[in-house]
Scaffold this motif. Structure first.
Motif, PDB file in Angstrom:
ATOM      1  N   ILE A   1       9.738  15.221   2.909  1.00 15.86           N
ATOM      2  CA  ILE A   1       8.846  15.388   4.058  1.00 15.86           C
ATOM      3  C   ILE A   1       7.774  14.311   4.007  1.00 15.86           C
ATOM      4  CG2 ILE A   1       7.184  16.915   5.201  1.00 15.86           C
ATOM      5  CD1 ILE A   1       8.721  19.273   4.077  1.00 15.86           C
ATOM      6  N   LEU A   2       7.533  13.665   5.139  1.00 16.55           N
ATOM      7  CA  LEU A   2       6.490  12.640   5.207  1.00 16.55           C
ATOM      8  C   LEU A   2       5.121  13.284   5.003  1.00 16.55           C
ATOM      9  CD1 LEU A   2       5.629   9.718   5.795  1.00 16.55           C
ATOM     10  CD2 LEU A   2       5.630  10.291   8.221  1.00 16.55           C
ATOM     11  N   ARG A   3       4.385  12.796   4.040  1.00 15.36           N
ATOM     12  CA  ARG A   3       3.061  13.339   3.752  1.00 15.36           C
ATOM     13  C   ARG A   3       1.943  12.423   4.249  1.00 15.36           C
ATOM     14  NH1 ARG A   3       3.769  18.196   0.724  1.00 15.36           N
ATOM     15  NH2 ARG A   3       6.029  18.417   0.524  1.00 15.36           N
ATOM     16  N   GLU A   4       2.064  11.103   3.941  1.00 17.76           N
ATOM     17  CA  GLU A   4       1.015  10.169   4.332  1.00 17.76           C
ATOM     18  C   GLU A   4       1.614   8.829   4.739  1.00 17.76           C
ATOM     19  OE1 GLU A   4      -0.447  12.936   1.158  1.00 17.76           O
ATOM     20  OE2 GLU A   4       0.655  11.082   0.754  1.00 17.76           O
ATOM     21  N   THR A   5       0.832   8.056   5.477  1.00 17.97           N
ATOM     22  CA  THR A   5       1.172   6.665   5.775  1.00 17.97           C
ATOM     23  C   THR A   5      -0.063   5.805   5.554  1.00 17.97           C
ATOM     24  OG1 THR A   5       0.526   6.595   8.130  1.00 17.97           O
ATOM     25  CG2 THR A   5       2.724   7.470   7.612  1.00 17.97           C
ATOM     26  N   VAL A   6       0.171   4.525   5.288  1.00 17.53           N
ATOM     27  CA  VAL A   6      -0.931   3.588   5.182  1.00 17.53           C
ATOM     28  C   VAL A   6      -0.495   2.245   5.751  1.00 17.53           C
ATOM     29  CG1 VAL A   6      -0.331   2.921   2.803  1.00 17.53           C
ATOM     30  CG2 VAL A   6      -2.666   2.570   3.652  1.00 17.53           C
ATOM     31  N   ALA A   7      -1.367   1.667   6.546  1.00 18.98           N
ATOM     32  CA  ALA A   7      -1.124   0.353   7.134  1.00 18.98           C
ATOM     33  C   ALA A   7      -2.381  -0.498   6.949  1.00 18.98           C
ATOM     34  CB  ALA A   7      -0.797   0.472   8.623  1.00 18.98           C
ATOM     35  N   PRO A   8      -2.240  -1.721   6.423  1.00 21.32           N
ATOM     36  CA  PRO A   8      -0.973  -2.390   6.151  1.00 21.32           C
ATOM     37  C   PRO A   8      -0.265  -1.813   4.927  1.00 21.32           C
ATOM     38  CG  PRO A   8      -2.804  -3.724   5.366  1.00 21.32           C
ATOM     39  CD  PRO A   8      -3.413  -2.576   6.105  1.00 21.32           C
ATOM     40  N   ALA A   9       1.066  -1.949   4.941  1.00 19.14           N
ATOM     41  CA  ALA A   9       1.859  -1.520   3.798  1.00 19.14           C
ATOM     42  C   ALA A   9       1.473  -2.331   2.573  1.00 19.14           C
ATOM     43  CB  ALA A   9       3.350  -1.698   4.101  1.00 19.14           C
ATOM     44  N   ARG A  10       1.459  -1.658   1.424  1.00 25.59           N
ATOM     45  CA  ARG A  10       1.015  -2.306   0.187  1.00 25.59           C
ATOM     46  C   ARG A  10       2.165  -3.095  -0.441  1.00 25.59           C
ATOM     47  NH1 ARG A  10      -1.201   3.038  -2.607  1.00 25.59           N
ATOM     48  NH2 ARG A  10       0.788   3.726  -1.663  1.00 25.59           N
ATOM     49  N   THR A  11       2.542  -4.155   0.234  1.00 21.10           N
ATOM     50  CA  THR A  11       3.628  -5.001  -0.234  1.00 21.10           C
ATOM     51  C   THR A  11       3.373  -6.426   0.230  1.00 21.10           C
ATOM     52  OG1 THR A  11       6.041  -5.187  -0.348  1.00 21.10           O
ATOM     53  CG2 THR A  11       5.104  -4.629   1.793  1.00 21.10           C
ATOM     54  N   ASP A  12       4.225  -7.341  -0.201  1.00 24.20           N
ATOM     55  CA  ASP A  12       4.037  -8.751   0.132  1.00 24.20           C
ATOM     56  C   ASP A  12       4.278  -9.000   1.616  1.00 24.20           C
ATOM     57  OD1 ASP A  12       3.585  -9.203  -2.555  1.00 24.20           O
ATOM     58  OD2 ASP A  12       5.641  -9.871  -2.953  1.00 24.20           O
ATOM     59  N   GLU A  13       3.618 -10.009   2.120  1.00 27.21           N
ATOM     60  CA  GLU A  13       3.813 -10.382   3.514  1.00 27.21           C
ATOM     61  C   GLU A  13       5.260 -10.755   3.789  1.00 27.21           C
ATOM     62  OE1 GLU A  13       3.229 -11.010   7.455  1.00 27.21           O
ATOM     63  OE2 GLU A  13       1.849 -10.084   6.007  1.00 27.21           O
ATOM     64  N   SER A  14       5.921 -11.379   2.817  1.00 28.94           N
ATOM     65  CA  SER A  14       7.323 -11.757   3.012  1.00 28.94           C
ATOM     66  C   SER A  14       8.196 -10.517   3.191  1.00 28.94           C
ATOM     67  CB  SER A  14       7.821 -12.581   1.826  1.00 28.94           C
ATOM     68  OG  SER A  14       7.734 -11.837   0.618  1.00 28.94           O
ATOM     69  N   VAL A  15       7.879  -9.435   2.485  1.00 28.23           N
ATOM     70  CA  VAL A  15       8.628  -8.185   2.634  1.00 28.23           C
ATOM     71  C   VAL A  15       8.375  -7.580   4.011  1.00 28.23           C
ATOM     72  CG1 VAL A  15       8.881  -5.824   1.783  1.00 28.23           C
ATOM     73  CG2 VAL A  15       8.652  -7.716   0.158  1.00 28.23           C
TER      74      VAL A  15
END
Length: 385
Positions: A215-229
């Protein structure tokens, strides 16, 4: 030429997504009429009218089509064949196209179509019985995820299989047509809200999604990953949009592998929980964008305004009961925090009852924002114990 007052939009389904679509349509001068099997559904207070009828009931669809200028849907339980028939006989356009609904509502059909289009997906197999699952396990190994081909949502219809002893109970729990997927090692789960307009295609910024118990609990933007990803995720989302038929917003769920590879998880032909952050976090919300797209109006900007996190408010009671949410003041007194309550009369364990969103200055740390949003959410409860 677009003029106001605007057209009337019919929405099949009147849950929280229908409610937020109605809230987004009103400032545009667009009236909304909804249909749903449940009387006084969550979207009813923000709609001009609610028709009560099943998701496969031709009479309900005809009555709805006669009152509106265009049709859309907020749930995949809709019968696409009936929807298509009503659209053709009443000359009422429906978006996304029922053909897309037919493609997406069956997870096995969806996976096969995406794989044939060259889009990377987790390994999967169709299964009919325990022997099929054992054969799949020999090839893919354990653990496996058994998925109902149709009707699953919020973790329902997904059962993990850790070993041979789990196979029979899992099949009994699904109790219908199923498929299995091999376990995917991933760094994080991502989502992109894509949109097809009238000659336009766009994507919202990539968001990171946090699930527990499927079950989706939370979201965060921007995603904590590389810009290339993030760029690869958006590229995959655009490839998915090429396979869709009809205008509207599509929720595209993805896995980021250890090497930065992007795998497609699932698609929703409608606004999606992973895009709720866009209400406060983007220049145009996913809901306003869906209304614009379905009506053939120019799309709005998908630019992100600021770092944004959401946290779902889930039922936390053992027994089904009338819903009363406590400690709401904690949200209201928190700076840059916004509550969205869905207006459902009853609460039960893990039912999605609302969500809250928190925004932050442009230099904010996404992890700290996510943790602070989660902390505020965790003070909300439906329990008096």
């Amino acid at each position: 030429m677009t003029t106001l007052p605007g057209p009337t939009l019919g929405i099949v389904g009147a849950g929280q997504l229908g409610r937020m679509l109605g809230e987004a349509a009103a400032p545009l001068g667009v009236d909304v009429i909804v249909s749903d099997p449940t009387d006084d559904a969550p979207a009813a207070p923000v709609a001009r009218e609610q028709l009560v009828g099943g998701f496969d009931d031709p009479d309900t669809f005809y009555r709805l089509a006669e009152r509106v200028d265009a049709l859309t849907f907020e749930i995949e339980l809709v019968d696409p064949e009936v929807l298509q028939e009503v659209s053709e006989e009443t000359d009422t356009p429906v978006h996304p196209h029922p053909e897309t609904l037919s493609l997406i509502e069956d997870k096995l059909v969806q996976k096969r179509r995406m794989e044939s289009a060259g889009i990377a997906v987790p390994p999967f197999r169709a299964v009919e019985d325990a022997a099929d699952v054992y054969d799949a396990a020999e090839e893919l190994g354990y653990p496996l995820m058994l998925k109902a081909r149709t009707g699953g949502y919020d973790g329902r219809g997904n059962v993990a299989i850790e070993g041979e002893g789990d196979v029979e109970p899992a099949l009994e729990a699904i109790a219908g047509p199923a498929m299995v997927e091999g376990f995917v090692e991933y760094e994080r789960e991502l989502a992109v809200m894509g949109v097809r307009g009238d000659g336009e295609t766009d994507t919202f910024p990539v968001t990171e999604t946090v699930h527990r118990e499927e079950i989706l609990r939370e979201t965060v933007a921007p995603a904590r990953t590389d810009e290339s990803v993030r760029e690869r995720a958006e590229a995959v989302a655009r490839d998915v949009l090429k396979e869709m038929s009809g205008r509207g917003v599509y929720g595209i769920e993805l896995f980021e592998g250890p090497d930065g590879q992007i795998l497609l998880n699932e698609i929703a032909p409608r606004p999606h929980n992973s895009g709720h952050w866009t209400i406060e976090g983007c220049e145009t919300s996913q809901f306003e964008q869906h209304v614009r797209a379905v009506l053939g109006w120019p799309l709005g900007s998908t630019e992100r305004r600021c770092p944004t996190a959401t946290a779902n408010v889930l039922g936390d009671v053992d027994q089904r009961r009338r819903a009363t949410l406590y400690n709401v003041d904690r949200v209201l007194e928190t700076e840059r925090c916004h509550l969205h309550y869905y207006g459902k009369d009853e609460v039960y364990d893990l039912r999605k009852m609302g969500h809250l969103t928190r925004t932050a200055p442009s230099d904010a740390d996404p992890t700290e924002l996510l943790e602070s949003t989660r902390a505020v959410r965790d003070e909300l409860t439906f329990s008096t114990e």
